[in-house]
Design a protein around this motif. Sequence first.
Motif, PDB file in Angstrom:
ATOM      1  N   ILE A  13       0.905  -1.133   0.083  1.00 26.87           N
ATOM      2  CA  ILE A  13       0.176  -0.272  -0.092  1.00 26.87           C
ATOM      3  C   ILE A  13       0.885   1.006   0.207  1.00 26.87           C
ATOM      4  O   ILE A  13       0.758   2.400  -0.752  1.00 26.87           O
ATOM      5  CB  ILE A  13      -0.818  -0.084   1.427  1.00 26.87           C
ATOM      6  N   ARG A  17       1.282   4.413  -3.461  1.00 26.97           N
ATOM      7  CA  ARG A  17       0.444   5.615  -2.466  1.00 26.97           C
ATOM      8  C   ARG A  17       1.561   6.608  -2.992  1.00 26.97           C
ATOM      9  O   ARG A  17       1.435   7.451  -3.402  1.00 26.97           O
ATOM     10  CB  ARG A  17       0.001   5.767  -0.942  1.00 26.97           C
ATOM     11  N   THR A  33      -1.026   8.842   4.682  1.00 25.04           N
ATOM     12  CA  THR A  33       0.560   7.964   3.711  1.00 25.04           C
ATOM     13  C   THR A  33       0.833   7.802   5.435  1.00 25.04           C
ATOM     14  O   THR A  33       1.921   6.989   6.029  1.00 25.04           O
ATOM     15  CB  THR A  33       0.700   8.471   2.589  1.00 25.04           C
TER      16      THR A  33
END
Length: 69
Positions: A13, A17, A33
């Motif tokens: 992930i 991102r 984030t």
Amino acid sequence: MLTVNVAVLLAVIIVVRLRRRTEARSRSDEKLTVLIVLVFGILVAPTAFGLAVLDVVSQLAAGITDSNR
């Protein structure tokens, strides 16, 4: 071990991102984030990989400190 599987998912992930363009990120997106990266660090730290990274960084920091003397 469940912790490693979740850490791998979070690593994927994070990569996805961070590959996005910087201009397309909002402030809340950046905060999310950062939160994901912090959780990833907490999950990886107690594993063998996390301890190996800690050892390498510690040796690097000690080397830099010793070279400044």
